[in-house]
Design a protein around this motif. Structure first.
Motif, PDB file in Angstrom:
ATOM      1  N   VAL A   1     -10.632  11.106  -4.614  1.00 24.55           N
ATOM      2  CA  VAL A   1     -10.788  10.068  -3.584  1.00 24.55           C
ATOM      3  C   VAL A   1     -10.003   8.811  -3.962  1.00 24.55           C
ATOM      4  O   VAL A   1      -9.337   8.188  -3.121  1.00 24.55           O
ATOM      5  N   LEU A   2     -10.059   8.435  -5.241  1.00 25.08           N
ATOM      6  CA  LEU A   2      -9.321   7.254  -5.687  1.00 25.08           C
ATOM      7  C   LEU A   2      -7.815   7.451  -5.562  1.00 25.08           C
ATOM      8  O   LEU A   2      -7.089   6.535  -5.156  1.00 25.08           O
ATOM      9  N   VAL A   3      -7.339   8.651  -5.907  1.00 25.54           N
ATOM     10  CA  VAL A   3      -5.896   8.920  -5.792  1.00 25.54           C
ATOM     11  C   VAL A   3      -5.457   8.871  -4.327  1.00 25.54           C
ATOM     12  O   VAL A   3      -4.411   8.291  -3.998  1.00 25.54           O
ATOM     13  N   VAL A   4      -6.256   9.476  -3.436  1.00 26.45           N
ATOM     14  CA  VAL A   4      -5.917   9.435  -2.010  1.00 26.45           C
ATOM     15  C   VAL A   4      -5.939   8.001  -1.485  1.00 26.45           C
ATOM     16  O   VAL A   4      -5.055   7.578  -0.718  1.00 26.45           O
ATOM     17  N   GLY A   5      -6.945   7.229  -1.898  1.00 30.81           N
ATOM     18  CA  GLY A   5      -7.007   5.836  -1.467  1.00 30.81           C
ATOM     19  C   GLY A   5      -5.823   5.024  -1.954  1.00 30.81           C
ATOM     20  O   GLY A   5      -5.265   4.191  -1.222  1.00 30.81           O
ATOM     21  N   LEU A   6      -5.402   5.249  -3.217  1.00 30.56           N
ATOM     22  CA  LEU A   6      -4.235   4.549  -3.740  1.00 30.56           C
ATOM     23  C   LEU A   6      -2.981   4.929  -2.976  1.00 30.56           C
ATOM     24  O   LEU A   6      -2.142   4.068  -2.665  1.00 30.56           O
ATOM     25  N   GLY A   7      -2.833   6.225  -2.649  1.00 31.27           N
ATOM     26  CA  GLY A   7      -1.677   6.650  -1.870  1.00 31.27           C
ATOM     27  C   GLY A   7      -1.649   6.023  -0.479  1.00 31.27           C
ATOM     28  O   GLY A   7      -0.585   5.632   0.005  1.00 31.27           O
ATOM     29  N   MET A   8      -2.829   5.897   0.144  1.00 32.22           N
ATOM     30  CA  MET A   8      -2.881   5.271   1.469  1.00 32.22           C
ATOM     31  C   MET A   8      -2.529   3.793   1.390  1.00 32.22           C
ATOM     32  O   MET A   8      -1.845   3.259   2.279  1.00 32.22           O
ATOM     33  N   GLN A   9      -2.965   3.105   0.330  1.00 29.26           N
ATOM     34  CA  GLN A   9      -2.619   1.694   0.174  1.00 29.26           C
ATOM     35  C   GLN A   9      -1.118   1.510  -0.021  1.00 29.26           C
ATOM     36  O   GLN A   9      -0.514   0.597   0.566  1.00 29.26           O
ATOM     37  N   LEU A  10      -0.507   2.372  -0.838  1.00 31.68           N
ATOM     38  CA  LEU A  10       0.937   2.277  -1.039  1.00 31.68           C
ATOM     39  C   LEU A  10       1.691   2.575   0.255  1.00 31.68           C
ATOM     40  O   LEU A  10       2.692   1.908   0.571  1.00 31.68           O
ATOM     41  N   ALA A  11       1.218   3.580   1.002  1.00 32.20           N
ATOM     42  CA  ALA A  11       1.874   3.904   2.271  1.00 32.20           C
ATOM     43  C   ALA A  11       1.753   2.755   3.265  1.00 32.20           C
ATOM     44  O   ALA A  11       2.708   2.457   4.003  1.00 32.20           O
ATOM     45  N   TRP A  12       0.604   2.090   3.295  1.00 34.81           N
ATOM     46  CA  TRP A  12       0.438   0.948   4.211  1.00 34.81           C
ATOM     47  C   TRP A  12       1.314  -0.222   3.790  1.00 34.81           C
ATOM     48  O   TRP A  12       1.884  -0.907   4.640  1.00 34.81           O
ATOM     49  N   ALA A  13       1.439  -0.445   2.472  1.00 43.01           N
ATOM     50  CA  ALA A  13       2.286  -1.545   2.002  1.00 43.01           C
ATOM     51  C   ALA A  13       3.759  -1.288   2.312  1.00 43.01           C
ATOM     52  O   ALA A  13       4.521  -2.221   2.573  1.00 43.01           O
ATOM     53  N   LYS A  14       4.165  -0.021   2.297  1.00 43.97           N
ATOM     54  CA  LYS A  14       5.558   0.333   2.567  1.00 43.97           C
ATOM     55  C   LYS A  14       5.718   0.963   3.952  1.00 43.97           C
ATOM     56  O   LYS A  14       6.646   1.741   4.189  1.00 43.97           O
ATOM     57  N   ARG A  15       4.852   0.602   4.899  1.00 43.66           N
ATOM     58  CA  ARG A  15       4.854   1.260   6.198  1.00 43.66           C
ATOM     59  C   ARG A  15       6.148   1.018   6.961  1.00 43.66           C
ATOM     60  O   ARG A  15       6.650   1.929   7.634  1.00 43.66           O
ATOM     61  N   ASP A  16       6.713  -0.191   6.871  1.00 39.90           N
ATOM     62  CA  ASP A  16       7.942  -0.472   7.617  1.00 39.90           C
ATOM     63  C   ASP A  16       9.085   0.409   7.128  1.00 39.90           C
ATOM     64  O   ASP A  16       9.842   0.970   7.930  1.00 39.90           O
ATOM     65  N   ALA A  17       9.206   0.541   5.805  1.00 39.14           N
ATOM     66  CA  ALA A  17      10.286   1.367   5.256  1.00 39.14           C
ATOM     67  C   ALA A  17      10.075   2.839   5.587  1.00 39.14           C
ATOM     68  O   ALA A  17      11.036   3.569   5.869  1.00 39.14           O
ATOM     69  N   LEU A  18       8.815   3.304   5.565  1.00 42.02           N
ATOM     70  CA  LEU A  18       8.546   4.708   5.872  1.00 42.02           C
ATOM     71  C   LEU A  18       8.809   5.020   7.338  1.00 42.02           C
ATOM     72  O   LEU A  18       9.371   6.069   7.672  1.00 42.02           O
ATOM     73  N   ILE A  19       8.403   4.133   8.238  1.00 45.24           N
ATOM     74  CA  ILE A  19       8.625   4.369   9.669  1.00 45.24           C
ATOM     75  C   ILE A  19      10.110   4.319   9.997  1.00 45.24           C
ATOM     76  O   ILE A  19      10.613   5.096  10.820  1.00 45.24           O
TER      77      ILE A  19
END
Length: 271
Positions: free
Chosen positions: A128-146
């Protein structure tokens, strides 16, 4: 192992083989006293200082040996031919005994350990912690990912399947000005009406930009400038929320005050 002479209290270190010849009796090398070494036999010495080792009672019943690790098979006697005799007594079969040929000894450390519920809970918490960390990183880099040409379409497809809406990513450098025109305002005497056709060349939707219009004279000197926010030229709030779709073209209309006959050129910039 250790034992102690009861007369001179000398402590000796010995091996099990030394107890075999005299059934546990030893002769003290200091006072020549013969004593039973089993009475004070100990695997470890007590903390110093000490005077006597603990004594054991030797008149108890023998303990039971119940952990068997090996037992040889009994030799099968060869059959002896005997003359047949008529007798009324039934033949008594010899007890064949137990067969320990397949007996195996498994050390305690080799037995498989069962996973407890605490281990499973700890693994679940870590996941759960690993998934949560991945979601936080994805949200922080959302502009670059989109904006990424490979990952962006995958995210858009997944979001459409889940029924969610991706945040708009601003990329004004991907906006292309296709056409522009300026004319007198039809209802305002000192006003100008500027129209522009803009296309979004990005592979993702982006918000309507902040448009800056600069009017210049023949020498390139700036006569007037105005910045238009999206709500200044897009009246529909829902359209502003959806943004400019990928590959879509829109017409923008701006009303500005006429700076006079000296204004002969105008320029657009998107922020």
């Amino acid at each position: 192992m250790y034992t102690q002479c009861p007369e001179c209290l000398t402590v000796y270190k010995l091996e099990a083989e030394q107890l075999v010849p005299a059934c546990g009796c030893l002769r003290c090398g200091h006072c020549d006293t013969v004593f039973n070494a089993l009475g004070t036999l100990s695997a470890h010495l007590p903390p110093e200082p000490f005077t006597r080792l603990a004594e054991h009672a030797l008149d108890q019943a023998p303990p039971l040996a119940d952990v068997a690790v090996f037992r040889p098979r009994r030799a099968t006697p060869e059959p002896v031919e005997e003359p047949l005799e008529t007798t009324s007594e039934p033949a008594v079969a010899e007890d064949a005994g137990e067969d320990f040929s397949r007996l195996t000894f498994t050390p305690r450390f080799a037995k498989p350990r069962r996973r407890s519920w605490r281990t499973a809970a700890w693994v679940a918490v870590c996941m759960v912690l690993v998934v949560g960390l991945g979601m936080q990183l994805a949200w922080a880099k959302r502009d670059a990912l989109i904006a990424d040409p490979t990952v962006g379409p995958m995210i858009e497809t997944g979001c459409a399947f889940l029924g969610c809406r991706l945040p708009l990513v601003s990329a004004p450098e991907r906006l292309r000005l296709l056409a522009r025109d300026v004319e007198k305002h039809p209802s305002v005497n000192d006003g100008l009406l500027i129209t522009a056709s803009v296309r979004n060349d990005a592979a993702f939707a982006q918000p309507y930009p902040v448009v800056t219009i600069v009017l210049s004279d023949a020498d390139g000197k700036h006569l007037a400038m105005r910045r238009f926010q999206p709500e200044d030229y897009v009246g529909d709030a829902s359209a502003r929320a959806r943004g400019l779709a990928a590959g879509a073209t829109t017409a923008m209309v701006f009303e500005v005050q006429d700076p006079g006959q000296k204004a002969v050129a105008f320029a657009f910039t998107f922020d």
